[in-house]
Design an enzyme around this catalytic site. Structure first.
Site, PDB file in Angstrom:
ATOM      1  N   ARG A  79      94.893  44.948  97.023  1.00 25.89           N
ATOM      2  CA  ARG A  79      93.881  44.211  96.485  1.00 25.89           C
ATOM      3  C   ARG A  79      94.002  44.792  95.018  1.00 25.89           C
ATOM      4  O   ARG A  79      94.973  45.108  94.796  1.00 25.89           O
ATOM      5  CB  ARG A  79      93.066  45.002  96.457  1.00 25.89           C
ATOM      6  CG  ARG A  79      92.040  44.229  97.972  1.00 25.89           C
ATOM      7  CD  ARG A  79      90.797  45.540  98.672  1.00 25.89           C
ATOM      8  NE  ARG A  79      91.408  46.873  99.381  1.00 25.89           N
ATOM      9  CZ  ARG A  79      90.874  47.583  99.440  1.00 25.89           C
ATOM     10  NH1 ARG A  79      89.375  47.915  99.115  1.00 25.89           N
ATOM     11  NH2 ARG A  79      91.178  48.379 100.003  1.00 25.89           N
ATOM     12  N   HIS A 426      76.558  29.386  78.618  1.00 23.36           N
ATOM     13  CA  HIS A 426      76.213  29.924  77.039  1.00 23.36           C
ATOM     14  C   HIS A 426      74.754  29.834  77.056  1.00 23.36           C
ATOM     15  O   HIS A 426      74.604  30.990  77.045  1.00 23.36           O
ATOM     16  CB  HIS A 426      76.787  28.614  76.236  1.00 23.36           C
ATOM     17  CG  HIS A 426      76.391  29.102  75.034  1.00 23.36           C
ATOM     18  ND1 HIS A 426      75.729  29.005  73.822  1.00 23.36           N
ATOM     19  CD2 HIS A 426      77.386  30.061  73.878  1.00 23.36           C
ATOM     20  CE1 HIS A 426      75.913  29.338  72.560  1.00 23.36           C
ATOM     21  NE2 HIS A 426      76.545  29.709  73.363  1.00 23.36           N
ATOM     22  N   ARG A 589      50.961  46.268  53.081  1.00 17.75           N
ATOM     23  CA  ARG A 589      51.715  45.777  51.595  1.00 17.75           C
ATOM     24  C   ARG A 589      49.984  44.904  51.663  1.00 17.75           C
ATOM     25  O   ARG A 589      49.667  43.929  52.433  1.00 17.75           O
ATOM     26  CB  ARG A 589      52.756  44.911  52.398  1.00 17.75           C
ATOM     27  CG  ARG A 589      52.649  43.846  50.547  1.00 17.75           C
ATOM     28  CD  ARG A 589      54.656  42.783  51.745  1.00 17.75           C
ATOM     29  NE  ARG A 589      53.538  42.019  52.353  1.00 17.75           N
ATOM     30  CZ  ARG A 589      54.798  40.993  53.297  1.00 17.75           C
ATOM     31  NH1 ARG A 589      56.331  41.443  53.103  1.00 17.75           N
ATOM     32  NH2 ARG A 589      54.040  40.057  53.663  1.00 17.75           N
ATOM     33  N   GLU A 716      62.304  43.929  46.740  1.00 16.28           N
ATOM     34  CA  GLU A 716      62.621  42.797  47.830  1.00 16.28           C
ATOM     35  C   GLU A 716      63.096  42.209  46.421  1.00 16.28           C
ATOM     36  O   GLU A 716      63.700  41.201  46.576  1.00 16.28           O
ATOM     37  CB  GLU A 716      61.378  42.058  48.136  1.00 16.28           C
ATOM     38  CG  GLU A 716      60.743  42.982  49.164  1.00 16.28           C
ATOM     39  CD  GLU A 716      59.649  42.064  49.621  1.00 16.28           C
ATOM     40  OE1 GLU A 716      59.652  41.129  50.351  1.00 16.28           O
ATOM     41  OE2 GLU A 716      58.452  42.116  48.642  1.00 16.28           O
ATOM     42  N   THR A 738      64.361  43.639  53.253  1.00 15.22           N
ATOM     43  CA  THR A 738      65.643  42.822  53.316  1.00 15.22           C
ATOM     44  C   THR A 738      65.323  41.145  53.298  1.00 15.22           C
ATOM     45  O   THR A 738      66.404  40.872  53.520  1.00 15.22           O
ATOM     46  CB  THR A 738      66.622  43.592  54.028  1.00 15.22           C
ATOM     47  OG1 THR A 738      65.772  44.237  55.229  1.00 15.22           O
ATOM     48  CG2 THR A 738      66.905  44.300  53.350  1.00 15.22           C
ATOM     49  N   ASP A 740      63.666  39.371  52.008  1.00 17.90           N
ATOM     50  CA  ASP A 740      64.184  38.139  50.356  1.00 17.90           C
ATOM     51  C   ASP A 740      64.529  38.510  49.941  1.00 17.90           C
ATOM     52  O   ASP A 740      65.319  38.536  48.720  1.00 17.90           O
ATOM     53  CB  ASP A 740      62.556  38.848  49.909  1.00 17.90           C
ATOM     54  CG  ASP A 740      60.904  38.012  49.724  1.00 17.90           C
ATOM     55  OD1 ASP A 740      61.381  36.540  50.169  1.00 17.90           O
ATOM     56  OD2 ASP A 740      59.920  38.106  50.012  1.00 17.90           O
ATOM     57  N   CYS A 802      61.940  47.441  55.690  1.00 19.03           N
ATOM     58  CA  CYS A 802      60.871  46.567  56.969  1.00 19.03           C
ATOM     59  C   CYS A 802      61.862  45.189  57.206  1.00 19.03           C
ATOM     60  O   CYS A 802      60.582  44.261  57.714  1.00 19.03           O
ATOM     61  CB  CYS A 802      59.802  47.555  56.211  1.00 19.03           C
ATOM     62  SG  CYS A 802      59.119  46.218  54.437  1.00 19.03           S
TER      63      CYS A 802
HETATM   64  C1  PEP Z   1      60.720  41.285  52.978  1.00 16.91           C
HETATM   65  O1  PEP Z   1      61.602  40.553  52.445  1.00 16.91           O
HETATM   66  O2  PEP Z   1      61.737  41.570  54.213  1.00 16.91           O
HETATM   67  C2  PEP Z   1      59.800  41.662  54.446  1.00 16.91           C
HETATM   68  C3  PEP Z   1      59.541  41.955  55.195  1.00 16.91           C
HETATM   69  O3  PEP Z   1      58.686  41.183  53.999  1.00 16.91           O
HETATM   70  P1  PEP Z   1      58.403  39.719  54.026  1.00 16.91           P
HETATM   71  O4  PEP Z   1      59.348  39.063  55.590  1.00 16.91           O
HETATM   72  O5  PEP Z   1      56.913  38.727  54.690  1.00 16.91           O
HETATM   73  O6  PEP Z   1      58.613  38.624  53.407  1.00 16.91           O
HETATM   74 MG    MG Z   2      59.206  39.789  51.593  1.00 18.74          MG
END
Ligand code: PEP
Ligand code: MG
Length: 855
Positions: A79, A426, A589, A716, A738, A740, A802
């Protein structure tokens, strides 16, 4: 020329033999462990990967020497033993050593039928796997003396020589054939698809046959002690009398149960002591090998032999429960249980299922390739899927089949449906990896990629934009949005994650815009809301009208009147959110998008709006035109809007503060966090802060009640990161958006990047789509600069991320190292993030202890 000496490098497996997974492969190592546990393992000889390589290169092994380890005239099996069980290997060959003399002897001891059967099986195995003859010619209908004669004759006719009689030659041929098969192209590709490196080596094990065919109770079987789908304790497997090897797999219907079962006879009835002994072996495996093992066994005239054991192949759900149960029983530590569960495997457990009690309008069927169900609008291309995701609209990616360049589209889709492909296509592999509900091979649907439609067998047509549901658990495609059941998060799941919370050292919050999102965040035990995007609250029908009135107001007074209508609705939103979150932090926000997003885009919509507002169509159109921007993402949005039209933020602040008071009056308590979007200058923060303070003072005075709040900034823009020191003067927290920030750092539109992202990634311009994987080198540097400058100004500044990256294990590692307080991600990523964060903390501890031992 001097003849090369035969290789004599082989090792009989004993408790003290030098066998390692690296040198001899996993099977050899596992068999040694079983031997150490004193299990009835037949005698076994292990050939190292080096020996097998030499055999493949043409050197011969001292096969007589190997056979001598097993006593006189043995029958043996060979095996494969690669380093990982998943890497497969050539087919096992059984009954090596059978020849006319051995047959004659067996006729005397075991009877004619058993002797014929064993010989015939060997001839068949050898002809197919070693001589590579047509398997159809050696198909065994019913073993008999005549069938044996036919097989030997067929061999002679095909090979122009008699079937080899010499056991040493038989063994040498088997070994050579297996060693060479390992180097074949298809074998190599197959194992590489399972993660094997290019130079993966093969070991082999030669084991004395436990025949399973003969007198008394004889046969073979497989036993495991857990359900491989749920991980719950349960004996599963079968036993087939007068059988050996993998025969049982092909003849499951002839096999009997293992435990007592009302459906039929069982091994427990037939041979209670053998069953008892098997159960003992299973439990020894569990406690000593610290794993749930599947045991392959053979019974020879009532004598039990354990011939192999592998880790039970299992679903993600079962894997999690097994790890938790082993830790609860003290067999492994909690830390080890955590490390045994891959964070990404959790997502599979989190998905909703179609409610079986609801109506099901089934329009097609395929292979259930990745579990869970999803509803969305049909899109036919990855670019369309990405566009849909950026609009926040769930979609189902429908393709004839997917290719690697569809990966970004799959990331953006809620579910995947393909016309072609199987379980390892895939789409199926990637779908499972992403925890994305997926159906493949739905061949009863016809896809027309040119006219963008899908036609069902009965002629129903679905076009791009139509809503369907894919049920990746059953493989059914349903028309419309099916009723869903929330995911089942059982006790094992909760236990493991509570252990993760005990060890992790970075906070995990959720991005939640609606009460439903907030509830999901709570269910997944997020530590608060890290981002509540308030604009989503204005898209409901009644609110949209008020919003449009506000946009069309000519004077601040008119605007204030329209906003006053929105105020109670916003307040109610926040009360609901705060109550669901029960005192956990909620970061809200302020309004972010450009106003024109709230205007209708079609002429028909404009007309309806004009009617609702009782204004001439021409005015509505003029106004809409005036609001249009060349580049709205870089235009009047975020804090810019808040400064030019401050009444909007005033209303939102008032709604937040009044909600805080209302919740406090009901006995709750909350310190809201108000976050200013798209900041690029300190003065923006100052201006907003002044207005927030003024609104707070007004609400305190009007309600006669005090409350606290925090004001922070969403980083941003690259400038906000660079000027974080300034900005932190007025902000108690910074949260890096992150999405923007990536868009602005690269100068890359997040809504249009899908068009060329595939080409860019394929050509190696970007290693990955930076909207999915945090660009550590560029955007990451801005994060580090922002964090450092912000903290220099304000030591206790709270830092978080965020953007969509927040839930990726790689970004969590980055943020944790940079000293962030928490990451915030979509609610469904929260469990993965909790576990990934725990892994990071544990791996650090392991590194530290290694460092200490090295000192
Ligand atoms: C971002 O820009 O990372 C964000 C969390 O805000 P939005 O996606 O609403 O522009
Ligand atoms: Mg944003």
């Amino acid at each position: 020329m001097q003849k090369l000496q035969p290789i004599t490098d082989f090792t009989e497996i004993s408790p003290s033999a030098k066998i390692t997974t690296e040198s001899h492969g996993w099977r050899a190592k596992c068999l040694q462990r079983l031997v150490r546990l004193d299990m009835p393992v037949p005698r076994t000889v292990a050939l190292s990967a080096q020996t097998v390589q030499d055999i493949a290169a043409g050197r011969s092994l001292d096969c007589e020497g190997v056979l001598a380890c097993f006593g006189a005239a043995p029958l043996v099996s060979v095996r494969p033993s690669p380093a990982e069980p998943d890497w497969g290997g050539p087919s096992t060959v059984l009954n090596i050593g059978m020849n006319a003399a051995r047959h004659a002897e067996l006729v005397k001891t075991q009877g004619q039928a058993a002797a014929d059967s064993l010989y015939l099986r060997f001839v068949q195995g050898y002809a197919v796997h070693v001589a590579r003859l047509d398997p159809d010619m050696f198909e065994i209908a019913e073993p008999s003396a005549e069938a044996l004669r036919d097989a030997l004759r067929a061999y002679r006719d095909e090979m122009d020589e008699d079937f080899p009689e010499d056991p040493a030659r038989q063994l040498a041929e088997v070994l050579r054939s297996m060693a060479r098969a390992w180097g074949g192209t298809s074998a190599r590709l197959l194992r590489q698809s399972k993660g094997a490196p290019e130079d993966a080596a093969l070991g082999l094990v030669v084991q004395e046959m436990a025949q399973g065919i003969g007198q008394g109770i004889s046969g073979s079987g497989v036993i495991q002690f857990i359900d491989p789908v749920t991980g719950l304790e349960q004996v599963t497997g079968r036993f087939l009398g007068q059988s050996q090897g993998t025969e049982i797999k092909d003849r499951v219907k002839d096999a009997i149960y293992l435990t007592r079962d009302p459906r039929g006879p069982s091994l427990e009835d037939l041979a209670p002591e053998i069953f008892e002994s098997l159960a003992r072996q299973g439990s020894a495996c569990r406690t000593k090998l610290r794993e749930e093992m599947q045991i392959e066994f053979t019974i020879d005239d009532s004598k039990l032999a354990v011939i192999d054991a592998v880790r039970v192949p299992r679903s993600s759900r079962a894997g999690l429960r097994i790890a938790v149960d082993l830790a609860k029983d003290g067999i492994i530590t909690r830390e080890e249980a955590l490390l045994r569960v891959e964070p990404r495997a959790l997502s599979e457990l989190l998905h909703p299922q179609v409610d079986p009690r609801g109506p099901r309008d089934v329009v097609g069927r395929g292979i259930a390739a990745s579990p869970g169900a999803a509803t969305g609008r049909i899109v036919f291309s990855s670019a369309a899927a990405q566009a849909s995701a950026s609009r926040g609209e769930p979609c189902i990616l429908v393709r004839r089949e997917t290719a690697p360049e569809d990966i970004r589209g799959m990331h953006s889709a809620a579910g995947v449906l393909t016309e072609r492909g199987g379980m390892t296509s895939h789409a199926a592999v990637i779908g499972r990896g992403l925890g994305l509900p997926c159906i493949v091979g739905a061949s009863d649907l016809s896809f027309d990629a040119k006219d963008l439609k899908v036609t069902t067998k009965s002629g129903r047509v679905f076009k791009e934009g139509d809503i369907i549901t894919v049920d990746g658990t059953t493989g059914e495609v349903l028309a419309g949005a099916a009723e869903m059941l929330p995911p089942a998060l059982d006790d094992a799941f909760r236990t493991l994650l509570s252990w993760a919370d005990d060890v992790r050292d970075i906070g995990i919050r959720a991005n939640a815009d609606t009460p439903a999102d907030a509830q999901t965040a709570r269910n997944f035990e997020a530590q608060g809301i890290g981002l509540c995007r308030t604009e989503h609250m204005f898209f409901e029908e009644a609110r949209l009208v008020a919003m449009r009135e506000m946009i069309f107001a000519d004077t601040p007074e008119d605007r204030a009147t329209a906003l006053a209508r929105l105020l109670p609705m916003q307040r109610a939103d926040f009360v609901q959110l705060f109550e669901i979150m029960q005192g956990l932090p909620v970061c809200i926000r302020l309004f972010d998008p450009p106003l024109h997003e709230f205007l209708p885009h079609s002429r028909e919509g404009m007309r309806e709006l004009a009617e609702a507002l009782d204004k001439p169509l021409s005015e509505v159109m003029r106004r809409a035109e005036a609001l249009a921007e060349f580049n709205p993402m870089l235009g009047m949005r975020g804090v810019r809007l808040g400064i030019v039209l401050p009444e909007i933020y005033d209303m939102q602040a008032q709604a937040i503060f009044e909600a805080v008071i209302e919740v406090a009056r009901r006995g709750g308590s909350i310190v809201p966090e108000i976050m200013i979007p798209l900041v690029s200058a300190k003065r923006e923060v100052e201006l907003v802060k002044m207005r927030m303070d003024a609104v707070a003072a007004k609400v305190r005075a009007a309600k006669g009640m005090d409350f606290a709040f925090k004001l922070g900034v969403m980083v941003e823009t690259p400038r906000a990161a660079l000027r974080a020191g300034d900005i932190a003067q007025h902000a108690s927290f910074l949260s890096f958006g992150t999405n923007d920030l990536t868009q602005m750092t690269y100068g890359l539109s997040r809504d249009d990047a899908g068009r060329f992202m595939n080409t860019y990634v394929q050509q190696g311009v970007y290693p990955e789509d930076p909207f999915h994987m945090l660009d550590v080198d560029g955007v990451g540097e801005l994060l580090l600069i922002g964090a450092e400058r912000g903290r220099q100004m304000r030591e206790k500044l709270t830092l978080s991320i965020c953007g969509e990256h927040g839930g990726n294990p790689e970004s969590i590692a980055f943020c944790r190292k940079a000293g962030f307080d928490y990451v915030s991600c979509s609610p469904y990523r929260v469990p993965l993030a909790r576990l990934a964060a725990a892994h990071l903390a544990l791996l650090d501890r392991l590194d530290e202890s290694v460092d200490e031992t090295m000192l």
